[in-house]
Design a protein around this motif. Structure first.
Motif, PDB file in Angstrom:
ATOM      1  N   ARG A   7       0.824  -1.203   0.000  1.00  0.00           N
ATOM      2  CA  ARG A   7       0.000   0.000   0.000  1.00  0.00           C
ATOM      3  C   ARG A   7       0.860   1.256   0.000  1.00  0.00           C
ATOM      4  O   ARG A   7       0.527   2.255  -0.652  1.00  0.00           O
ATOM      5  N   ALA A   8       2.014   1.190   0.683  1.00  0.00           N
ATOM      6  CA  ALA A   8       2.909   2.346   0.721  1.00  0.00           C
ATOM      7  C   ALA A   8       3.508   2.619  -0.656  1.00  0.00           C
ATOM      8  O   ALA A   8       3.624   3.771  -1.082  1.00  0.00           O
ATOM      9  N   LEU A   9       3.887   1.557  -1.384  1.00  0.00           N
ATOM     10  CA  LEU A   9       4.436   1.749  -2.718  1.00  0.00           C
ATOM     11  C   LEU A   9       3.386   2.309  -3.668  1.00  0.00           C
ATOM     12  O   LEU A   9       3.679   3.202  -4.479  1.00  0.00           O
ATOM     13  N   LYS A  10       2.160   1.815  -3.561  1.00  0.00           N
ATOM     14  CA  LYS A  10       1.087   2.338  -4.404  1.00  0.00           C
ATOM     15  C   LYS A  10       0.864   3.823  -4.128  1.00  0.00           C
ATOM     16  O   LYS A  10       0.650   4.614  -5.060  1.00  0.00           O
ATOM     17  N   ARG A  11       0.929   4.206  -2.864  1.00  0.00           N
ATOM     18  CA  ARG A  11       0.747   5.615  -2.518  1.00  0.00           C
ATOM     19  C   ARG A  11       1.878   6.475  -3.099  1.00  0.00           C
ATOM     20  O   ARG A  11       1.644   7.581  -3.594  1.00  0.00           O
ATOM     21  N   LEU A  12       3.103   5.960  -3.050  1.00  0.00           N
ATOM     22  CA  LEU A  12       4.228   6.691  -3.632  1.00  0.00           C
ATOM     23  C   LEU A  12       3.989   6.978  -5.110  1.00  0.00           C
ATOM     24  O   LEU A  12       4.239   8.090  -5.592  1.00  0.00           O
ATOM     25  N   VAL A  27       9.844  -6.185  -9.494  1.00  0.00           N
ATOM     26  CA  VAL A  27       8.980  -6.199  -8.315  1.00  0.00           C
ATOM     27  C   VAL A  27       8.224  -7.531  -8.294  1.00  0.00           C
ATOM     28  O   VAL A  27       7.634  -7.928  -9.303  1.00  0.00           O
ATOM     29  N   THR A  28       8.256  -8.197  -7.164  1.00  0.00           N
ATOM     30  CA  THR A  28       7.527  -9.458  -7.000  1.00  0.00           C
ATOM     31  C   THR A  28       6.417  -9.262  -5.974  1.00  0.00           C
ATOM     32  O   THR A  28       6.670  -8.787  -4.864  1.00  0.00           O
ATOM     33  N   LEU A  29       5.188  -9.611  -6.356  1.00  0.00           N
ATOM     34  CA  LEU A  29       4.054  -9.443  -5.453  1.00  0.00           C
ATOM     35  C   LEU A  29       3.068 -10.576  -5.666  1.00  0.00           C
ATOM     36  O   LEU A  29       3.156 -11.333  -6.643  1.00  0.00           O
ATOM     37  N   THR A  30       2.125 -10.697  -4.758  1.00  0.00           N
ATOM     38  CA  THR A  30       1.128 -11.765  -4.825  1.00  0.00           C
ATOM     39  C   THR A  30      -0.263 -11.175  -4.914  1.00  0.00           C
ATOM     40  O   THR A  30      -0.625 -10.292  -4.122  1.00  0.00           O
ATOM     41  N   GLN A  31      -1.032 -11.638  -5.894  1.00  0.00           N
ATOM     42  CA  GLN A  31      -2.437 -11.261  -6.011  1.00  0.00           C
ATOM     43  C   GLN A  31      -3.263 -12.343  -5.329  1.00  0.00           C
ATOM     44  O   GLN A  31      -3.312 -13.481  -5.804  1.00  0.00           O
ATOM     45  N   PRO A  32      -3.894 -12.044  -4.196  1.00  0.00           N
ATOM     46  CA  PRO A  32      -4.633 -13.085  -3.461  1.00  0.00           C
ATOM     47  C   PRO A  32      -5.847 -13.569  -4.230  1.00  0.00           C
ATOM     48  O   PRO A  32      -6.532 -12.786  -4.893  1.00  0.00           O
ATOM     49  N   GLY A  88      -2.073  -3.268  -5.097  1.00  0.00           N
ATOM     50  CA  GLY A  88      -3.316  -3.176  -4.351  1.00  0.00           C
ATOM     51  C   GLY A  88      -3.153  -2.315  -3.117  1.00  0.00           C
ATOM     52  O   GLY A  88      -2.086  -1.736  -2.861  1.00  0.00           O
ATOM     53  N   ALA A  89      -4.202  -2.249  -2.323  1.00  0.00           N
ATOM     54  CA  ALA A  89      -4.194  -1.394  -1.135  1.00  0.00           C
ATOM     55  C   ALA A  89      -3.942  -2.184   0.142  1.00  0.00           C
ATOM     56  O   ALA A  89      -4.063  -1.632   1.241  1.00  0.00           O
ATOM     57  N   ASP A  90      -3.572  -3.471   0.029  1.00  0.00           N
ATOM     58  CA  ASP A  90      -3.331  -4.243   1.243  1.00  0.00           C
ATOM     59  C   ASP A  90      -1.931  -3.960   1.778  1.00  0.00           C
ATOM     60  O   ASP A  90      -1.098  -3.349   1.113  1.00  0.00           O
ATOM     61  N   GLU A  91      -1.681  -4.430   2.978  1.00  0.00           N
ATOM     62  CA  GLU A  91      -0.432  -4.100   3.664  1.00  0.00           C
ATOM     63  C   GLU A  91       0.613  -5.208   3.545  1.00  0.00           C
ATOM     64  O   GLU A  91       1.580  -5.230   4.311  1.00  0.00           O
ATOM     65  N   SER A  92       0.456  -6.101   2.591  1.00  0.00           N
ATOM     66  CA  SER A  92       1.441  -7.162   2.423  1.00  0.00           C
ATOM     67  C   SER A  92       2.775  -6.598   1.960  1.00  0.00           C
ATOM     68  O   SER A  92       2.831  -5.576   1.273  1.00  0.00           O
ATOM     69  N   GLN A  93       3.833  -7.272   2.345  1.00  0.00           N
ATOM     70  CA  GLN A  93       5.175  -6.844   1.969  1.00  0.00           C
ATOM     71  C   GLN A  93       5.506  -7.346   0.566  1.00  0.00           C
ATOM     72  O   GLN A  93       5.115  -8.437   0.172  1.00  0.00           O
ATOM     73  N   LEU A  94       6.196  -6.532  -0.194  1.00  0.00           N
ATOM     74  CA  LEU A  94       6.675  -6.968  -1.496  1.00  0.00           C
ATOM     75  C   LEU A  94       8.152  -6.633  -1.624  1.00  0.00           C
ATOM     76  O   LEU A  94       8.700  -5.817  -0.885  1.00  0.00           O
ATOM     77  N   LEU A 114       7.039  19.756  -9.873  1.00  0.00           N
ATOM     78  CA  LEU A 114       7.786  18.641  -9.289  1.00  0.00           C
ATOM     79  C   LEU A 114       6.950  18.015  -8.191  1.00  0.00           C
ATOM     80  O   LEU A 114       6.249  18.723  -7.449  1.00  0.00           O
ATOM     81  N   ALA A 115       7.004  16.689  -8.086  1.00  0.00           N
ATOM     82  CA  ALA A 115       6.309  15.963  -7.020  1.00  0.00           C
ATOM     83  C   ALA A 115       7.292  15.023  -6.346  1.00  0.00           C
ATOM     84  O   ALA A 115       8.072  14.345  -7.024  1.00  0.00           O
ATOM     85  N   MET A 116       7.263  14.970  -5.015  1.00  0.00           N
ATOM     86  CA  MET A 116       8.177  14.118  -4.270  1.00  0.00           C
ATOM     87  C   MET A 116       7.463  13.567  -3.040  1.00  0.00           C
ATOM     88  O   MET A 116       6.731  14.282  -2.360  1.00  0.00           O
ATOM     89  N   LEU A 117       7.685  12.282  -2.781  1.00  0.00           N
ATOM     90  CA  LEU A 117       7.102  11.644  -1.609  1.00  0.00           C
ATOM     91  C   LEU A 117       8.035  10.534  -1.162  1.00  0.00           C
ATOM     92  O   LEU A 117       8.696   9.891  -1.986  1.00  0.00           O
ATOM     93  N   GLU A 118       8.111  10.315   0.134  1.00  0.00           N
ATOM     94  CA  GLU A 118       8.969   9.246   0.647  1.00  0.00           C
ATOM     95  C   GLU A 118       8.193   8.387   1.626  1.00  0.00           C
ATOM     96  O   GLU A 118       7.187   8.802   2.205  1.00  0.00           O
ATOM     97  N   SER A 119       8.663   7.144   1.782  1.00  0.00           N
ATOM     98  CA  SER A 119       8.004   6.197   2.670  1.00  0.00           C
ATOM     99  C   SER A 119       9.053   5.286   3.280  1.00  0.00           C
ATOM    100  O   SER A 119      10.160   5.123   2.743  1.00  0.00           O
TER     101      SER A 119
END
Length: 389
Positions: A141-146, A234-239, A217-223, A185-190
């Motif tokens: 979710r943090a990466l999606k927000r970035l 990037v490796t992620l899982t779609q439940p 997605g918007a879930d909090e799983s780690q990728l 310019l747009a900048m964001l960090e997480s």
């Protein structure tokens, strides 16, 4: 190759990768998807030589009748699967004449194939490129927000090709995304967990950013993100849905993109640091006023004037047809009077990604860039240049 699979599961996997297919490519095989069947897994691969998507799903017992690999038209395969009934069971069988038969119920389709060994893979060279790369872990979710909060400021077409992508800057404990088209310019960090202490930068091309936004997605799983010299992966899982199946219906997605070979400008020099005038205004009120006033702005330049006085802002716009719009706003501003002109769309793009209820602009003079922030949520920084009129 012989495979039995439900339409729903097969279509889910197809949908994850098909957007990477290039429909107007000089290599006909890039219009196809690569299918690889083993006794336990199905792997689908799509690529346009810039972005590659791989979907890996676990097969239920008996689904793989004969292991093998082939490539099939992505568009035709998607259209056929979408047209089948929801509970359909699909049989895929490759024949000796290099064609593939797709059966479902009373339907029969014969599709032309191209050899799987001819399918060009980005990931064929990625493993070597990323052996000495940098790995980091981040909340999905943090990466999606970035991405969502900064992607709008990427240049669409620019001879400075490095501006048509997004800068990923990873350092100890954080990941920062930065975009600029030379006007804003747009900048964001997480927070992120970086393996190692060496900071790294990578410029992800526009298509890669948009594709990654779609996948996340918007879930909090780690990728896991792997940054190499030429590729980012990037490796992620779609439940999957909960079912009585003895196998998991989760789909593992591996996204790989080439990186832009260039040097991103020093964005820190662009961020204003000496602004002595601070204006705060209700976000929704400012946004709606700006939308109304901009109706009568010049259709090409989209310029609006902001005139700031104690606790008051007058916003106005005009055009060559002698039309004019004027509206006053109550603001929190104490300082010397100031008038600036901005591209309305540049301001609206920023307003659309701010979550809070208040907009804060830090200014210095009419010709200097404005620093735009959400005072309730730190971390996001936006800079917009004024128009010179």
């Amino acid at each position: 190759m012989k495979l039995k699979i439900t339409k729903d599961l097969f279509l889910r996997a197809l949908s994850q990768v098909s957007s990477a297919v290039e429909r107007r490519h000089t290599l006909p095989i890039l219009s196809n998807l690569k299918l690889e069947v083993t006794p336990t897994h199905l792997t689908l691969t799509a690529s346009d030589l810039e972005v590659e998507l791989v979907a890996l799903l676990e097969l239920p017992p008996g689904a793989c009748i004969e292991a093998g690999a082939t490539t099939l038209s992505a568009r035709k395969l998607m259209d056929i699967c979408k047209s089948l009934p929801n509970a359909a069971l699909i049989d895929l069988t490759t024949a000796d004449d290099r064609r593939c038969q797709l059966k479902s119920g009373s339907s029969r389709f014969m599709l032309g194939t191209l050899p799987a060994e001819d399918f060009p893979l980005l990931s064929g060279g990625v493993s070597d490129s990323l052996t000495s790369g940098t790995r980091l872990q981040i909340d999905q979710r943090a990466l999606k927000r970035l991405l969502d909060k900064t992607a709008f400021a990427m240049a669409v077409q620019d001879v400075r090709f490095y501006l048509t992508g997004m800068l990923f800057e990873a350092s100890e404990g954080q990941l920062r995304t930065v975009t600029t088209d030379g006007h804003r310019l747009a900048m964001l960090e997480s927070t992120a967990v970086l393996e190692g202490s060496t900071a790294v930068q990578a410029i992800v091309p526009r298509k890669g950013v948009l594709e990654l936004q779609r996948l996340l997605g918007a879930d909090e799983s780690q990728l896991s993100i792997l940054i190499g010299r030429e590729f980012l992966s990037v490796t992620l899982t779609q439940p999957g849905k909960v079912s009585d199946s003895p196998t998991s219906e989760d789909i593992e997605i591996r996204f790989t993109t080439k990186l832009i070979d260039g040097k991103f400008p020093d964005y820190r020099r662009v961020i204003p640091k000496n602004g002595d005038k601070v204006m705060q205004v209700a976000l929704d009120e400012f946004k709606h006023t700006l939308q109304r006033v901009a109706i009568l702005s010049n259709e090409k330049l989209r310029g609006v004037f902001l005139q700031l006085n104690d606790h008051n802002m007058q916003m106005r716009a005009n055009n060559a047809e002698q039309d004019e719009a004027v509206e006053d706003l109550v603001i929190n501003y104490q300082g010397t009077p100031l008038e600036m002109s901005f591209n309305a769309q540049y301001l609206l793009d920023i307003l659309n990604v701010i979550d809070g209820n208040t907009l804060q602009m830090t200014l210095s003079d009419a010709n200097a860039s404005a620093l735009v922030q959400d005072p309730a949520a730190g971390g996001a920084v936006y800079v917009v240049m004024p128009m010179r009129v």
